[in-house]
Design a protein around this motif. Structure first.
Motif, PDB file in Angstrom:
ATOM      1  N   LYS A 199      25.861  21.751  62.488  1.00 36.66           N
ATOM      2  CA  LYS A 199      25.672  22.851  63.435  1.00 36.66           C
ATOM      3  C   LYS A 199      24.999  24.033  62.772  1.00 36.66           C
ATOM      4  O   LYS A 199      24.073  24.646  63.332  1.00 36.66           O
ATOM      5  CB  LYS A 199      27.030  23.270  64.019  1.00 36.66           C
ATOM      6  CG  LYS A 199      26.917  24.338  65.091  1.00 36.66           C
ATOM      7  CD  LYS A 199      28.290  24.647  65.687  1.00 36.66           C
ATOM      8  CE  LYS A 199      28.165  25.708  66.784  1.00 36.66           C
ATOM      9  NZ  LYS A 199      29.496  25.998  67.404  1.00 36.66           N
ATOM     10  N   MET A 200      25.431  24.371  61.555  1.00 32.14           N
ATOM     11  CA  MET A 200      24.866  25.521  60.854  1.00 32.14           C
ATOM     12  C   MET A 200      23.399  25.291  60.512  1.00 32.14           C
ATOM     13  O   MET A 200      22.560  26.186  60.666  1.00 32.14           O
ATOM     14  CB  MET A 200      25.670  25.791  59.581  1.00 32.14           C
ATOM     15  CG  MET A 200      27.043  26.400  59.829  1.00 32.14           C
ATOM     16  SD  MET A 200      26.968  27.999  60.676  1.00 32.14           S
ATOM     17  CE  MET A 200      25.984  28.966  59.526  1.00 32.14           C
ATOM     18  N   ILE A 201      23.089  24.113  60.041  1.00 33.13           N
ATOM     19  CA  ILE A 201      21.694  23.820  59.666  1.00 33.13           C
ATOM     20  C   ILE A 201      20.795  23.847  60.896  1.00 33.13           C
ATOM     21  O   ILE A 201      19.674  24.372  60.852  1.00 33.13           O
ATOM     22  CB  ILE A 201      21.591  22.469  58.939  1.00 33.13           C
ATOM     23  CG1 ILE A 201      22.253  22.573  57.556  1.00 33.13           C
ATOM     24  CG2 ILE A 201      20.141  22.034  58.799  1.00 33.13           C
ATOM     25  CD1 ILE A 201      22.249  21.286  56.776  1.00 33.13           C
ATOM     26  N   ASN A 202      21.271  23.311  62.008  1.00 31.04           N
ATOM     27  CA  ASN A 202      20.489  23.343  63.247  1.00 31.04           C
ATOM     28  C   ASN A 202      20.224  24.773  63.709  1.00 31.04           C
ATOM     29  O   ASN A 202      19.101  25.118  64.105  1.00 31.04           O
ATOM     30  CB  ASN A 202      21.203  22.566  64.358  1.00 31.04           C
ATOM     31  CG  ASN A 202      21.101  21.063  64.174  1.00 31.04           C
ATOM     32  OD1 ASN A 202      20.163  20.567  63.552  1.00 31.04           O
ATOM     33  ND2 ASN A 202      22.062  20.331  64.701  1.00 31.04           N
ATOM     34  N   LEU A 203      21.254  25.621  63.634  1.00 28.70           N
ATOM     35  CA  LEU A 203      21.112  27.018  64.050  1.00 28.70           C
ATOM     36  C   LEU A 203      20.155  27.773  63.132  1.00 28.70           C
ATOM     37  O   LEU A 203      19.279  28.505  63.598  1.00 28.70           O
ATOM     38  CB  LEU A 203      22.481  27.703  64.070  1.00 28.70           C
ATOM     39  CG  LEU A 203      23.427  27.319  65.198  1.00 28.70           C
ATOM     40  CD1 LEU A 203      24.808  27.912  64.975  1.00 28.70           C
ATOM     41  CD2 LEU A 203      22.869  27.778  66.550  1.00 28.70           C
ATOM     42  N   LEU A 204      20.319  27.581  61.830  1.00 31.69           N
ATOM     43  CA  LEU A 204      19.463  28.270  60.866  1.00 31.69           C
ATOM     44  C   LEU A 204      18.022  27.771  60.936  1.00 31.69           C
ATOM     45  O   LEU A 204      17.080  28.556  60.773  1.00 31.69           O
ATOM     46  CB  LEU A 204      20.024  28.093  59.452  1.00 31.69           C
ATOM     47  CG  LEU A 204      21.303  28.869  59.140  1.00 31.69           C
ATOM     48  CD1 LEU A 204      21.880  28.434  57.798  1.00 31.69           C
ATOM     49  CD2 LEU A 204      21.030  30.373  59.141  1.00 31.69           C
ATOM     50  N   SER A 205      17.855  26.476  61.160  1.00 35.38           N
ATOM     51  CA  SER A 205      16.505  25.920  61.283  1.00 35.38           C
ATOM     52  C   SER A 205      15.775  26.571  62.451  1.00 35.38           C
ATOM     53  O   SER A 205      14.602  26.967  62.333  1.00 35.38           O
ATOM     54  CB  SER A 205      16.566  24.406  61.504  1.00 35.38           C
ATOM     55  OG  SER A 205      17.082  23.746  60.385  1.00 35.38           O
TER      56      SER A 205
END
Length: 229
Positions: A199-205
């Protein structure tokens, strides 16, 4: 590997950078020219005489079908036949695949006229790649890894002098891999194990792409220019 669209990319960041180091009317050789995309770019934008060599038979055939001057011949043979023949010799995303890089670079130098340019694009081992598990960055695909410090000492081994090293900005298609490479390090350092990685990587991406902040971050590849002594 050539069946994947991303393997022989139509445009590479280092192609545009290399154009700045190529003067009009110079005779150029590209080693490992793939489908001939750089050759076509140089011909169109600079009008130079440029040739390519490639050991992948299907890539040579496709290049020739596009009317591009690409030959099925290895570097050693052409270096023996045409020493001191070219104003610039370039190779992009090839050196890291070579099992004998010293011989490869020696033959590139042999092909150059004094004052000629040796131009290379290759993955930067000091980028996010060093924190990423990537099977394609290992033998038998990538046989060696290269860093800026390694490129700086090559003039001690070959008859060349360093002009400059440049670094690729982080591309949109590498953002996810970049964040994934650093995520586990940050989580461990700051004890953030409660975070949901995906979830964090998707949001940051999404954030990096939308704000274009990724363009100020260091990406995967680097480019180096040398001058033949």
């Amino acid at each position: 590997m050539e069946q994947f669209d991303w393997y022989y990319m139509p445009q590479k960041w280092e192609h545009k950078i290399a154009l700045q180091d190529i003067k009009e009317s110079e005779k150029i050789l590209e080693i490992g020219s793939g489908f001939g995309n750089f050759i076509r770019m140089v011909t169109k934008e600079k009008g130079n005489v440029i040739e390519g060599i490639e050991i992948n038979e299907s890539a040579v055939l496709k290049s020739q079908q596009r009317g591009l001057p690409v030959k099925l011949i290895d570097l050693l043979k052409i270096a023996q036949e045409f020493p001191g023949h070219y104003d610039a010799v370039c190779s992009f995303q090839v050196l890291e695949h070579v099992s004998n890089p010293r011989e490869f670079l020696e033959n590139m130098c042999k092909l150059l006229k004094p004052g000629g340019k040796l131009l290379l694009g290759l993955p930067n081992a000091d980028s996010f790649l060093k924190y990423q598990f990537n099977i394609l960055d290992m033998p038998p695909h990538h046989m060696t890894r290269w860093s800026p410090s390694t490129l700086k000492i090559l003039p001690n081994l070959f008859p060349i002098q360093l002009d400059h090293i440049k670094f690729e900005p982080l591309t949109d298609y590498h953002v996810y891999g970049y964040l994934g490479a650093y995520f586990s390090i940050i989580v461990k350092k700051f004890e953030l194990n409660f975070l949901n990685k995906t979830k964090m990587i998707n949001l940051l991406s999404k954030f990096l792409r939308q704000t274009r902040i990724n363009k100020v971050l260091k990406g995967q590849s680097m480019y180096v220019s040398y001058t033949r002594k």
